[in-house]
Structures are given as structure tokens and as C-alpha cells.
Write an enzyme that holds these catalytic residues in place. Structure first.
Site: not given
Ligand code: G1P
Ligand code: G1P
Lengths: 353, 353
Positions: A166, A52, A115, A170, A163, A168, A155, A55
Site C-alpha cells: 500500500h 492490508c 491500495h 515514513q 514490507s 506509503h 521505501n 487500507c
Molecule cells: O519500516 P518497514 O517498512 O517495515 O521496514 C523497511 O524500512 C525500514 C526503514 O528504512 C528499514 O529499517 C527496514 O529494513 C525495511 O525493511
């Protein structure tokens, strides 16, 4: 003919924050489902995964190694959607092909070294350190003159495009206020101009508290925060978490308010996991005042947008009519709130019976 | 510093039809993908399925049997989101909890008797009979006084929430104009007030034809229609199909225009299938004049919203930042158009080599 019944008859509800409509078809949950099923999020994850890139101690895509961090940990996204340096795009003065350059920063915030530990299973002090990290980042970014807005979000779950499992969140900071917060800010401002006595969200909180008995859209409260399935909710189990008092941004919150927010986050994510006994997917984010300028009319709030509808594997699709016509939901917000109220605040994995 | 490059630098583009912004981050396709994968739509389906409630002669959920139809076939949805009869909802006169009753009709339109035949593999005359069916339904519904709007759409593929693989579209007719077409109609009307010489979409078509060489967002054309990846496209391979001349609705189209529309539908869906050699998922729908009133400023068009981004199994997720901040895309519309132009109009299943 009998009288109109919100639990049985089709209607649309108005979202005053985005000034748009949502169609509600409460009888429609009876339709058979032969479509796509998600894989239920019930796999057991190790608490450390050597592959990961989030991690502690592991190598990231850009070659750096993460420190052996012990609490929350924030770093610059290696695949940032916006960057701090790029050439300027001169104004196109074009009403058909109109574009603007967008500079900014993208950060990743690991919730903890573990994780396998989502907010739903973290303690309030652990979550409070996420809230502190958000506050710090917001404050630091507001010192950069070109940054106008800081969007904090999470997300969670593969169903929501996450994606890396773990836990997290943004943060995307940009030199313009993005579309959605701008729409909400315009609505909050217009409401205040029409109602010199108050703010749309302050009044909405009071209204829901007054109608608690008949309507029941409140999921839970603590001293400073309230969690509601809003009257205009779009996603089946969407919630709105907001301070009862008018607060414009994270740095304006008292220590107690931040702890109360952490408490709300623990309790709502735990109820979500308990609803279908799975790691409940969602996108969540904070709307608050932009970092430059005077936004006294902003009222900080969190949106939770979870896709599941019927079970851990059957989600709501916002497709077809929703994309081309109007957002549409099946169960009513009142039914969703009742189901969330009935969920325990002890995580199903930790139950003793 | 070098000059701004739309293929490398982050920017936002303005959608004049919905008056909203889309963030474009063209360098971001390089990020590794460890997230969710769709199951590729390549299973072979029988041309008749005895368990399918849309195949000719079979029993439906409400107990009726379908006729042994031989062309397109339309019937009332057994799980309609809106119904023609329900009690009236008195106006709530409430700016926080605002709702309206919604009556209407929901139809299902089977494209052909064949369980396995999507538009991408149908002939132009076969697709023309779908266009005729849409036109008939629109005309018949416009005779019902309480119906204000007819939304025709198709959800194709499990990834787009389609609950039955037998190729079919839907039609939801409602007593209000839904949110999304209303937003577009307002924009078309405002544009015409500012530009007495013309319509936003007429001017946009001319503009794209003029800039064909440098920009290249046109995928293909025939005598009466054009297919463009719009400058402001949100989904990776989104397209806009529209008549070159100003046409407000299906019934206003000539026989030749309807055939040309059928031709466009065949060619774009075939190119889509060829892009990743799979049955390409999408939501598609027609925006045209509402059925009551004077909407001379409406310009009929079709939107295709397909979710796939990188391959038959990796889609774009509109989550997190997209939901809470601003719609976001990775590849540029110009790159998407170039890839669609490079696709064959012979379906990959029927190629001879
Ligand atoms: O940034 P990540 O986690 O790779 O990507 C994820 O979040 C982003 C922000 O919401 C989106 O634009 C992507 O489509 C989604 O897969
Ligand atoms: O009507 P269907 O095909 O059962 O359902 C599908 O299309 C509808 C209209 O776009 C959506 O509301 C549903 O979420 C989707 O699953």
C-alpha cells in the site's frame, strides 16, 4: 594515446555533499548477467485489500482500526524503531565502546486510501496533499523540544525492503541529527564558509543550467524545482530534486513551490515507471534543516535512490568492492539522464495506443 | 523509570574505524514481515558444471580456456571495472564537478576447481592456499609503481550480487586508495596520534578480551586471530576478524599466522552456514596497508558483511532511513555474537545424526 573519454574510461567522481568518492566504470555494462533477478513489479493490485493493515477501515497490528480516510493519512508506526519515552543512557565517556540513547517518533503516512495508487499515477493535487502532510508533521514535531531532526522517506517496492505494498511513506524523528544529514550539513556549512557568495546547491543548480547543452544531466525543470542526475550519482538512475532558490525547509516553501514540488514528484516517478515499464522501486527522502537551531545554510532537497540497472529485473548490487572499497557505478550519470529525459510523462498504463 | 537496557532501548553506537554512527533498535525484530523473501541457497550444485566459465578447462568470455587447475587459480577479470591503460585525465580543478582517472587491475581468484565447494566446507590447508594466493597477488601488484591499493574481497551468494556460483573471490587494484580504506586509515592514524601507546584495533582486541564475560561479543579465537561481532556492527551478523598482534599486511604475516587465518576463515564460514542451515551469503574483504608508502599504523583485518536477519530467506534491507538518515540494525551485536557462538564448527551437511 587518444584523449580521456568519460563514456569509456574508468574514473572516480567526488560527491561534495557527502565529501566522498564514487568509482565510475562506464564500459562495464557489457558484462553478462547470470546473477539474481528481481521479480518484476507488474502484478495488478486491487484498489482495496481486506488483509492490508494500511487500507481504510482495516485493523492494525496494535488492534486499532484505521478511519475510513479519503486523502492522506498519518499515524504512529506500530513497530517504531525509536520511542518517545525510555530511560536516559548516561554518557559512556569511552572512545572504543561509545553509545548514546535515541528517543524519537516514527510515523507512517499513507499516500491515499487506494491500495494500488503510487505517486506515479496520482494527480498533482493529490500529491500536493502528501507535501502538506509532510509540512504539517515537520511543523508539529519541531514543537517538541527534544526532537532535533525529522527524516521523511519512502521505501517503494519489495526490492527496497518495503514490507507493505500500500503506497506509503515514513517519518522518523530523532533527538540527534542522524549521520547522513549531519555529513551533508557539515559540507554545506564548510562550503559557505569558503564561498561567502553562496550555497553549494544553489551554485550547483546554476552550474548545471549553464552546462545544459554539453553535459545534459538535467532531467526536467518547472518554475521552482529542477531534477538532475547529479555528477556524482551512485545508483544507476539516482536523481536529486531541488528548489532553484535557496529554501531551508518545507514550512519555508510558498504555496506555489509546494505545488511545483508535487508536479516534480509526479513527473519523476512517472518517468521512472516508464523507463522499464514496471512499478519502479526506490528509496526516496527529503533532506532539509533540522528542527532546532539556526540552519540557514541548509538547502532542501530530495534524493531518489533506485536500484534497477538494466531492466525491470536486473538491479545494481552495492556489494563487495562497493562496501569494502568504494561506491561504484556502471553507466555514466549523463547516459542515465539522457534515458530519463527520453521517457514520457504519461504513465505507460494509461497510454492510448 | 527503570535503567537503560541495551537489549530493549534504542541507542546509537559509534564506529571508531569509520567515525560514523549506527542506530540500534533491539525491540524491532518483533515486527511482522510481509516483504521480500530471498530464495534459500540450498540447491545442490554439481562439482563440475560444463557451462561455468570458472570451472577447469572451460572456455571464458574472452575465448581463452581455463587450465585444468587443481588448487586455487587466479586470472584477469574479462569484465574489469578498471584497466591498466587508458589516457590520463587532466586535473579538473573544479570543486563542483571534480573527477580523477582510475587505472588498475581486476583479478578473479577461483578458490578451488570444485564448482560446489565453498570455504565453509574446505579444509584448513585448502583455505591456506587461498591465503597464499592473496599474499602473492598483493606482493606482485605492489611491484607496479602506479598501483597504490589492493582490495581483496568475495561476494558470496545471489543475494550479494554474485554473478557466478563457482566459489571465487576478486581483487581490484587501483591507482588511488579507495574511499572506505582511506576513511579507516585516517581514523587509525588519528587514534595513534592521540594514543602514543597504541593502535585502535590492538586496543579494541584487548578491551573485548577483558570484557569477555559481561559483554560477550567474541565469537571465537585461536592463537593469532580473533573473531568479534564489533560493538558498532551494522549488518545483523557482521563480524570482524583480526590478528591479536599488530600486523600491517598479508606479506608481514608468519606461516603460522596464515594458517591461523585459514582456520578462522573455515570456522566462521562454517558457523555462518550452520546459523540458518543454508549457504550463507555475505560480502567479505580484507583491509590492510596500501602497497606504496609507510603505513605502520594499519592493522590488517577482515570484514564479513552478511545480509540475512531472521532466516535463510529474510534479510535486512539497508534502505530508506539507512540510506537517507543513519545505518540501522535490529538485534544487538551481543545477541548476534551469542547466536554465532552457539553454532557448531561441523558443517550441517556433514553431520552424522
Ligand atoms: O519500516 P518497514 O517498512 O517495515 O521496514 C523497511 O524500512 C525500514 C526503514 O528504512 C528499514 O529499517 C527496514 O529494513 C525495511 O525493511
Ligand atoms: O564482478 P561481478 O561478480 O560480476 O559483480 C558483482 O561484484 C562487483 C564488485 O563488488 C559489483 O560491482 C557488482 O555490482 C556485483 O554484481
Amino acid at each position: 594515446m587518444s584523449t580521456f573519454d568519460f563514456n569509456n574510461h574508468s574514473h572516480r567522481r567526488y560527491n561534495p555533499l557527502t565529501r566522498s568518492w564514487v568509482l565510475c566504470s562506464p564500459h562495464r555494462t557489457q558484462r553478462p548477467w547470470q546473477g539474481h533477478r528481481e521479480s518484476a513489479q507488474i502484478e495488478k493490485r486491487p484498489n482495496y485489500d481486506p488483509t492490508c493493515y494500511l487500507c481504510p477501515g482495516n485493523q492494525r497490528a496494535n488492534g486499532d482500526h484505521n478511519p475510513t480516510y479519503t486523502s492522506t493519512y498519518s499515524f504512529h508506526n506500530d513497530f517504531a524503531a525509536v520511542k518517545s519515552h525510555q530511560p536516559a543512557l548516561p554518557d559512556t565517556h569511552d572512545d572504543l565502546l561509545r553509545a548514546e540513547g535515541v528517543r524519537g517518533e516514527c510515523h507512517v503516512i499513507c499516500f491515499s486510501p487506494r491500495h494500488d495508487l503510487t505517486m506515479a499515477e496520482m494527480t498533482v493535487p493529490e500529491i500536493a496533499s502528501i507535501v502538506d502532510q509532510w509540512t504539517d508533521s515537520y511543523e508539529r514535531l519541531s514543537q517538541k523540544e527534544y526532537i532535533k531532526h525529522v527524516q521523511i522517506f519512502e521505501n517503494k517496492g519489495a526490492a527496497m525492503g518495503c514490507s507493505n505494498p500500500h503506497p506509503h511513506g515514513q517519518l522518523w524523528a530523532t533527538e540527534q541529527i542522524p549521520q547522513e544529514p549531519q555529513v551533508e550539513l557539515d559540507a554545506l556549512k564548510a562550503y559557505q564558509q569558503d564561498h561567502p557568495d553562496g550555497c553549494l546547491l544553489c551554485n550547483y543548480v546554476k552550474r548545471e543550467q549553464r552546462e545544459k547543452e554539453e553535459q545534459g544531466r538535467i532531467v526536467m525543470e518547472n518554475d521552482s524545482f529542477i531534477c538532475i542526475v547529479p555528477f556524482w550519482a551512485l545508483w544507476p538512475f539516482e536523481t536529486l530534486v531541488l528548489p532553484k532558490d535557496h529554501v531551508v525547509s518545507l514550512p519555508k516553501m510558498s504555496k506555489q513551490q509546494k505545488l511545483d514540488l508535487a508536479d516534480m514528484l509526479r513527473r519523476i516517478t512517472c518517468r521512472y515507471d516508464n523507463l522499464f515499464e514496471c512499478s519502479f522501486p526506490y528509496s526516496m527522502g527529503i533532506h532539509q534543516a533540522p528542527v532546532q537551531g539556526d540552519y540557514e545554510y541548509a538547502h532542501l532537497h530530495l534524493h531518489f535512490y533506485p536500484p534497477l540497472l538494466r531492466s525491470a529485473t536486473v538491479r545494481k548490487f552495492l556489494v563487495g568492492f562497493e562496501m569494502l572499497g568504494e561506491a561504484q557505478r556502471d553507466i555514466t550519470p549523463e547516459q542515465a539522464a539522457a534515458r530519463l529525459r527520453a521517457c514520457s510523462e504519461v504513465h505507460y498504463k494509461h497510454r492510448l495506443w
